[in-house]
Design a protein around this motif. Sequence first.
Motif, PDB file in Angstrom:
ATOM      1  N   ARG A 108       0.840  -1.209   0.000  1.00 36.75           N
ATOM      2  CA  ARG A 108       0.000   0.000   0.000  1.00 36.75           C
ATOM      3  C   ARG A 108       0.874   1.259   0.000  1.00 36.75           C
ATOM      4  O   ARG A 108       1.613   1.484  -0.937  1.00 36.75           O
ATOM      5  CB  ARG A 108      -0.986  -0.042   1.162  1.00 36.75           C
ATOM      6  N   ALA A 109       0.774   2.096   1.030  1.00 33.18           N
ATOM      7  CA  ALA A 109       1.626   3.296   1.070  1.00 33.18           C
ATOM      8  C   ALA A 109       3.086   2.865   1.174  1.00 33.18           C
ATOM      9  O   ALA A 109       3.431   2.052   2.028  1.00 33.18           O
ATOM     10  CB  ALA A 109       1.241   4.178   2.253  1.00 33.18           C
ATOM     11  N   ALA A 110       3.928   3.416   0.313  1.00 31.65           N
ATOM     12  CA  ALA A 110       5.324   2.957   0.281  1.00 31.65           C
ATOM     13  C   ALA A 110       6.330   4.086   0.318  1.00 31.65           C
ATOM     14  O   ALA A 110       7.531   3.833   0.282  1.00 31.65           O
ATOM     15  CB  ALA A 110       5.555   2.113  -0.983  1.00 31.65           C
ATOM     16  N   VAL A 111       5.872   5.332   0.405  1.00 32.96           N
ATOM     17  CA  VAL A 111       6.765   6.486   0.362  1.00 32.96           C
ATOM     18  C   VAL A 111       6.863   7.105   1.749  1.00 32.96           C
ATOM     19  O   VAL A 111       5.844   7.384   2.382  1.00 32.96           O
ATOM     20  CB  VAL A 111       6.257   7.543  -0.640  1.00 32.96           C
ATOM     21  N   ILE A 112       8.082   7.333   2.212  1.00 31.12           N
ATOM     22  CA  ILE A 112       8.299   8.034   3.480  1.00 31.12           C
ATOM     23  C   ILE A 112       9.182   9.243   3.184  1.00 31.12           C
ATOM     24  O   ILE A 112      10.308   9.105   2.706  1.00 31.12           O
ATOM     25  CB  ILE A 112       8.958   7.128   4.534  1.00 31.12           C
ATOM     26  N   HIS A 113       8.644  10.429   3.479  1.00 33.71           N
ATOM     27  CA  HIS A 113       9.336  11.668   3.125  1.00 33.71           C
ATOM     28  C   HIS A 113      10.223  12.179   4.262  1.00 33.71           C
ATOM     29  O   HIS A 113      10.158  11.693   5.393  1.00 33.71           O
ATOM     30  CB  HIS A 113       8.318  12.736   2.731  1.00 33.71           C
ATOM     31  N   VAL A 157      -8.226  12.797   3.594  1.00 33.84           N
ATOM     32  CA  VAL A 157      -7.827  11.910   2.496  1.00 33.84           C
ATOM     33  C   VAL A 157      -7.612  12.767   1.264  1.00 33.84           C
ATOM     34  O   VAL A 157      -8.182  13.850   1.125  1.00 33.84           O
ATOM     35  CB  VAL A 157      -8.863  10.805   2.198  1.00 33.84           C
ATOM     36  N   HIS A 158      -6.794  12.259   0.345  1.00 36.27           N
ATOM     37  CA  HIS A 158      -6.475  13.027  -0.854  1.00 36.27           C
ATOM     38  C   HIS A 158      -5.864  12.111  -1.892  1.00 36.27           C
ATOM     39  O   HIS A 158      -5.661  10.914  -1.654  1.00 36.27           O
ATOM     40  CB  HIS A 158      -5.528  14.182  -0.517  1.00 36.27           C
ATOM     41  N   SER A 159      -5.559  12.664  -3.046  1.00 35.69           N
ATOM     42  CA  SER A 159      -4.933  11.911  -4.125  1.00 35.69           C
ATOM     43  C   SER A 159      -3.602  11.319  -3.666  1.00 35.69           C
ATOM     44  O   SER A 159      -2.904  11.923  -2.842  1.00 35.69           O
ATOM     45  CB  SER A 159      -4.695  12.846  -5.313  1.00 35.69           C
ATOM     46  N   PRO A 160      -3.215  10.152  -4.217  1.00 33.74           N
ATOM     47  CA  PRO A 160      -1.907   9.576  -3.870  1.00 33.74           C
ATOM     48  C   PRO A 160      -0.734  10.297  -4.527  1.00 33.74           C
ATOM     49  O   PRO A 160       0.407   9.905  -4.310  1.00 33.74           O
ATOM     50  CB  PRO A 160      -2.024   8.138  -4.392  1.00 33.74           C
ATOM     51  N   ALA A 161      -0.993  11.325  -5.321  1.00 34.58           N
ATOM     52  CA  ALA A 161       0.096  12.053  -5.990  1.00 34.58           C
ATOM     53  C   ALA A 161       1.114  12.545  -4.966  1.00 34.58           C
ATOM     54  O   ALA A 161       0.767  13.199  -3.985  1.00 34.58           O
ATOM     55  CB  ALA A 161      -0.465  13.239  -6.773  1.00 34.58           C
ATOM     56  N   GLY A 162       2.367  12.206  -5.199  1.00 35.67           N
ATOM     57  CA  GLY A 162       3.434  12.631  -4.303  1.00 35.67           C
ATOM     58  C   GLY A 162       3.596  11.781  -3.064  1.00 35.67           C
ATOM     59  O   GLY A 162       4.460  12.047  -2.230  1.00 35.67           O
ATOM     60  N   GLY A 163       2.758  10.743  -2.897  1.00 39.86           N
ATOM     61  CA  GLY A 163       2.902   9.845  -1.754  1.00 39.86           C
ATOM     62  C   GLY A 163       2.803  10.552  -0.415  1.00 39.86           C
ATOM     63  O   GLY A 163       3.595  10.322   0.494  1.00 39.86           O
ATOM     64  N   GLN A 164       1.785  11.384  -0.252  1.00 40.44           N
ATOM     65  CA  GLN A 164       1.703  12.254   0.923  1.00 40.44           C
ATOM     66  C   GLN A 164       0.915  11.677   2.104  1.00 40.44           C
ATOM     67  O   GLN A 164       1.131  12.063   3.246  1.00 40.44           O
ATOM     68  CB  GLN A 164       1.055  13.580   0.514  1.00 40.44           C
ATOM     69  N   GLY A 165      -0.018  10.759   1.852  1.00 40.18           N
ATOM     70  CA  GLY A 165      -1.016  10.402   2.847  1.00 40.18           C
ATOM     71  C   GLY A 165      -0.496   9.823   4.148  1.00 40.18           C
ATOM     72  O   GLY A 165      -0.765  10.360   5.226  1.00 40.18           O
TER      73      GLY A 165
END
Length: 388
Positions: free
Chosen positions: A49-54, A290-298
């Motif tokens: 699922r979510a895979a981006v950590i900023h 909640v919002h679009s997955p663009a940029g992996g922000q959620g």
Amino acid sequence: MMTSSSDTSSDVLIIGAGPVGLAAALTLRRRGVNVRIIDAAPRGASTSRAAVIHARTLEVLSTIHMATPIIEEGIVVPDFSVRDGTQTLAHLDFRGLRTPYPFTLMLSQARTEEMLAAALAAWGCEVEREVEFDSFAELGSGDAAVLRHRGGSKERAAARFIIGADGSRSSVRQARGISFDGSEYAASFVLADVVLTWSLAPDEVQLFFAEQGLVVVAPLPGGRHRIVATIDDAPSQPGVSDVQRILDERGPDAAVVESLVWSSRFRVAHRLAATYRDGNIFLAGDAAHVHSPAGGQGMNLGIQDAVFLGGLLADVLAGQRGEEALGDYERLRRPAARQVIALTDRMTRMATLRGAMVRRLRNVVIRAALRSPRRAAALARRIAQLDA
């Protein structure tokens, strides 16, 4: 059967044991708070699922001593490119960001959850599974949650504070009558983890524009790649041929999907809770926004909510801050969500433009705007959530 309310009590009850609930619980336990965390699911996440950590999330995780172990598990990705076919429209280099973590980290959400849960267990708190929030009940001293166990038995669980970290369809939010306003995007999204061979850089997140829609390709640990793509009507269970077709149509070079590890279809909305707090009950993560997955922000925004709220509640429980400080959570975190929703909405609408003329104009604008190192750096900071 309902147990006595005196049978179960805690300082903080957390409903939902995803990365947000776990991060809140770990923050609180490290401060010595008596925490209880429940989840309706029989087990934790088994998919990425979510895979981006900023960068900002890593800074926050460092305060609970989780940044270093998580970085050791993930893949460091310092570059982000925007392309249309073989044309590179923009390149963002995260190396120059003023942070100890000048990169994006790619790591499966399942693994992030496992690590947070293990750290929480080491501090003496285990997730109680197959325990579901049912409703709220009033006690003389405040609110309590009615919890339903597997088999149907119920209990009344008292807590000084309750955190609803139970996702976009939050039962906690609904039970408090908190509105969740926004709208849904027309396009559906395909999410897939694949084993892929191609000629492009292995340590770069790449977004491709195309007439058919966008596709994002990002590396994951274990030689896998994450694929995110918009499709007007995605199949319920995307297969190898579906992902291959997306890459053939939208990618710039020959890419071969060797195998599919996991896939899903989902629709996305952008919504924001009318309030993050109702008395001593709080919303965090997807329950609040909640919002679009663009940029992996959620997931990043949610973990930041969780650690901030956990620290704030710990301060109040310890008497280090007065109850008036509880207002800081919504005052600071809700504007951060508004910023992310605005950013991801613009990114999604720009990426999904249809029509050759408007797409050419968009490409010209992106090239011109991000040719400036200052503007490119500013966008990198926003994506990394360092301005939140």
